[in-house]
Scaffold this motif. Sequence first.
Motif, mmCIF file in Angstrom:
data_model
loop_
_atom_site.group_PDB
_atom_site.id
_atom_site.type_symbol
_atom_site.label_atom_id
_atom_site.label_comp_id
_atom_site.label_asym_id
_atom_site.label_seq_id
_atom_site.Cartn_x
_atom_site.Cartn_y
_atom_site.Cartn_z
ATOM 1 N N ALA A 196 0.839 -1.202 0.000
ATOM 2 C CA ALA A 196 0.000 0.000 0.000
ATOM 3 C C ALA A 196 0.873 1.251 0.000
ATOM 4 O O ALA A 196 0.599 2.224 -0.723
ATOM 5 N N LEU A 197 1.940 1.231 0.789
ATOM 6 C CA LEU A 197 2.867 2.368 0.800
ATOM 7 C C LEU A 197 3.578 2.501 -0.536
ATOM 8 O O LEU A 197 3.697 3.597 -1.090
ATOM 9 N N ALA A 198 4.055 1.383 -1.069
ATOM 10 C CA ALA A 198 4.793 1.423 -2.329
ATOM 11 C C ALA A 198 3.919 1.898 -3.481
ATOM 12 O O ALA A 198 4.410 2.553 -4.411
ATOM 13 N N ALA A 199 2.627 1.572 -3.432
ATOM 14 C CA ALA A 199 1.719 2.022 -4.494
ATOM 15 C C ALA A 199 1.674 3.534 -4.566
ATOM 16 O O ALA A 199 1.549 4.116 -5.652
ATOM 17 N N GLU A 200 1.792 4.189 -3.437
ATOM 18 C CA GLU A 200 1.798 5.660 -3.392
ATOM 19 C C GLU A 200 3.177 6.220 -3.709
ATOM 20 O O GLU A 200 3.310 7.212 -4.415
ATOM 21 N N TRP A 201 4.216 5.559 -3.211
ATOM 22 C CA TRP A 201 5.569 6.085 -3.370
ATOM 23 C C TRP A 201 6.094 5.952 -4.791
ATOM 24 O O TRP A 201 6.825 6.822 -5.264
ATOM 25 N N ALA A 202 5.761 4.862 -5.461
ATOM 26 C CA ALA A 202 6.343 4.594 -6.791
ATOM 27 C C ALA A 202 5.275 3.999 -7.702
ATOM 28 O O ALA A 202 5.203 2.769 -7.871
ATOM 29 N N PRO A 203 4.440 4.844 -8.307
ATOM 30 C CA PRO A 203 3.312 4.350 -9.108
ATOM 31 C C PRO A 203 3.700 3.545 -10.338
ATOM 32 O O PRO A 203 2.831 2.921 -10.955
ATOM 33 N N ALA A 204 4.987 3.534 -10.714
ATOM 34 C CA ALA A 204 5.395 2.775 -11.901
ATOM 35 C C ALA A 204 5.699 1.311 -11.594
ATOM 36 O O ALA A 204 5.776 0.492 -12.512
ATOM 37 N N LEU A 205 5.877 0.974 -10.326
ATOM 38 C CA LEU A 205 6.298 -0.382 -9.981
ATOM 39 C C LEU A 205 5.139 -1.372 -10.008
ATOM 40 O O LEU A 205 4.014 -1.035 -9.619
ATOM 41 N N HIS A 206 5.445 -2.592 -10.447
ATOM 42 C CA HIS A 206 4.495 -3.689 -10.313
ATOM 43 C C HIS A 206 4.649 -4.256 -8.899
ATOM 44 O O HIS A 206 5.766 -4.399 -8.394
ATOM 45 N N LEU A 207 3.521 -4.584 -8.260
ATOM 46 C CA LEU A 207 3.519 -5.037 -6.874
ATOM 47 C C LEU A 207 2.976 -6.456 -6.791
ATOM 48 O O LEU A 207 2.117 -6.863 -7.576
ATOM 49 N N GLY A 208 3.484 -7.216 -5.816
ATOM 50 C CA GLY A 208 2.986 -8.571 -5.653
ATOM 51 C C GLY A 208 3.213 -9.104 -4.255
ATOM 52 O O GLY A 208 4.120 -8.657 -3.542
ATOM 53 N N THR A 209 2.393 -10.056 -3.856
ATOM 54 C CA THR A 209 2.592 -10.767 -2.590
ATOM 55 C C THR A 209 3.211 -12.121 -2.896
ATOM 56 O O THR A 209 2.735 -12.848 -3.767
ATOM 57 N N ALA A 210 4.253 -12.443 -2.169
ATOM 58 C CA ALA A 210 4.937 -13.733 -2.386
ATOM 59 C C ALA A 210 5.358 -14.304 -1.038
ATOM 60 O O ALA A 210 6.525 -14.272 -0.709
ATOM 61 N N ILE A 211 4.438 -14.776 -0.194
ATOM 62 C CA ILE A 211 3.038 -14.923 -0.562
ATOM 63 C C ILE A 211 2.147 -14.522 0.618
ATOM 64 O O ILE A 211 2.636 -14.308 1.730
ATOM 65 N N ALA A 212 0.819 -14.474 0.338
ATOM 66 C CA ALA A 212 -0.170 -14.365 1.405
ATOM 67 C C ALA A 212 -0.705 -15.767 1.685
ATOM 68 O O ALA A 212 -1.252 -16.406 0.787
ATOM 69 N N PRO A 213 -0.545 -16.269 2.915
ATOM 70 C CA PRO A 213 -0.986 -17.637 3.203
ATOM 71 C C PRO A 213 -2.512 -17.763 3.213
ATOM 72 O O PRO A 213 -3.216 -16.878 3.703
ATOM 73 N N VAL A 214 -3.011 -18.869 2.693
ATOM 74 C CA VAL A 214 -4.459 -19.049 2.595
ATOM 75 C C VAL A 214 -5.088 -19.510 3.907
ATOM 76 O O VAL A 214 -6.318 -19.453 4.051
ATOM 77 N N PHE A 215 -4.278 -19.974 4.850
ATOM 78 C CA PHE A 215 -4.827 -20.465 6.110
ATOM 79 C C PHE A 215 -4.920 -19.383 7.183
ATOM 80 O O PHE A 215 -5.629 -19.569 8.166
ATOM 81 N N THR A 216 -4.183 -18.303 7.062
ATOM 82 C CA THR A 216 -4.089 -17.337 8.155
ATOM 83 C C THR A 216 -5.077 -16.186 8.035
ATOM 84 O O THR A 216 -5.186 -15.380 8.952
ATOM 85 N N ARG A 217 -5.769 -16.086 6.905
ATOM 86 C CA ARG A 217 -6.881 -15.159 6.733
ATOM 87 C C ARG A 217 -8.072 -15.961 6.233
ATOM 88 O O ARG A 217 -7.917 -16.917 5.491
ATOM 89 N N GLY A 218 -9.273 -15.515 6.606
ATOM 90 C CA GLY A 218 -10.441 -16.107 5.987
ATOM 91 C C GLY A 218 -10.499 -15.733 4.517
ATOM 92 O O GLY A 218 -9.910 -14.731 4.092
ATOM 93 N N PRO A 219 -11.175 -16.519 3.698
ATOM 94 C CA PRO A 219 -11.235 -16.215 2.271
ATOM 95 C C PRO A 219 -11.742 -14.810 1.964
ATOM 96 O O PRO A 219 -11.197 -14.123 1.087
ATOM 97 N N ALA A 220 -12.776 -14.356 2.669
ATOM 98 C CA ALA A 220 -13.323 -13.025 2.401
ATOM 99 C C ALA A 220 -12.323 -11.934 2.762
ATOM 100 O O ALA A 220 -12.176 -10.947 2.030
ATOM 101 N N LEU A 221 -11.643 -12.096 3.885
ATOM 102 C CA LEU A 221 -10.654 -11.093 4.271
ATOM 103 C C LEU A 221 -9.501 -11.056 3.279
ATOM 104 O O LEU A 221 -8.989 -9.977 2.941
#
Length: 318
Positions: A49-74
């Motif tokens: 979220a910070l990087a999206a504001e600081w450097a709008p040219a960059l591609h962003l990604g999660t590597a990774i967000a675990p599927v067990f530690t958040r509910g699917p909706a969250l």
Amino acid sequence: MASRWGLSLPLSGIPLPAHRDLVRSLPDLGYTDLWSAETAGTDAFTPLALAAEWAPALHLGTAIAPVFTRGPALLAMSAATIAELAPGRFTLGIGSSSATIVEGWNGGVFHHPYRRVRDTLVFLRAALAGEKVSADYDTFSISRFRLDRPPVTPPDIMVAALKPGMLRLAARLGDGAITNWVAPTDVAAVRAELTPDTELVARILVCPTKDKDAARALGRLLISSYLTVPVYAAFHEWLGRGEALRPMHEAWARGDRAAANAAIPDSVVDELIVHGHPDECRERVASYVDAGVGVPILSVLPTGEDPAEVVRTLAPKG
């Protein structure tokens, strides 16, 4: 040099807000991507979220967000938020993580990881498209969920994958695969389980220092910490390192971490940890690309130098 060149954020030893100037400079240095991780430091989404504001040219990604530690909706809400901040520039990487993180640290249940990743991927595809989801999956059920703010441009969804089953899932249902703890010589085995057009992202541990002994000592600590985890142990057995790592596993099982570290051959450390002069490190990262990695993500290890300056020395335009 690769057309995309990623960096793992945040850097060790730098407060998250203090990354701003470095992140803003990354496109000029030749970096195209910023990817976050989620273990026991920051969560996967706030740095992006910070990087999206600081450097709008960059591609962003999660590597990774675990599927067990958040509910699917969250998980869908978190992804939709970054997709809104960085439309068309965000990739959601999901994965099972490990029993240590899911159960030992988060009080969850690490059960049927392949099914959970598959089910979450199918759910996310629908939810992030703005659909109202009511469905019974193998590992969870959803009743009448719809995002209030579905992203105009839904993010690509990539799957963290090590062995053939998850790699094939990434190719069949995902938009690509994310792998970790591989040498350039391992990439062919990973790619063999994917379709030719499946994008492959790899996190690469980089320690730019001339002190080979220090780099190997740090590498051994990391290898014994990670490759003794069952999912990684099985991965490297599949890759053909079972015999080379067997003495490490035996010492680890006895509770002798010092002996486990000492048992790791230099050759294994040198395969899995990129180290040496920054120019040598850049060449080694490029060899991953030559082997079939589409997006190398540099995970910079501490060297005693200013981490921001280390990132600059490793830049594609360095």
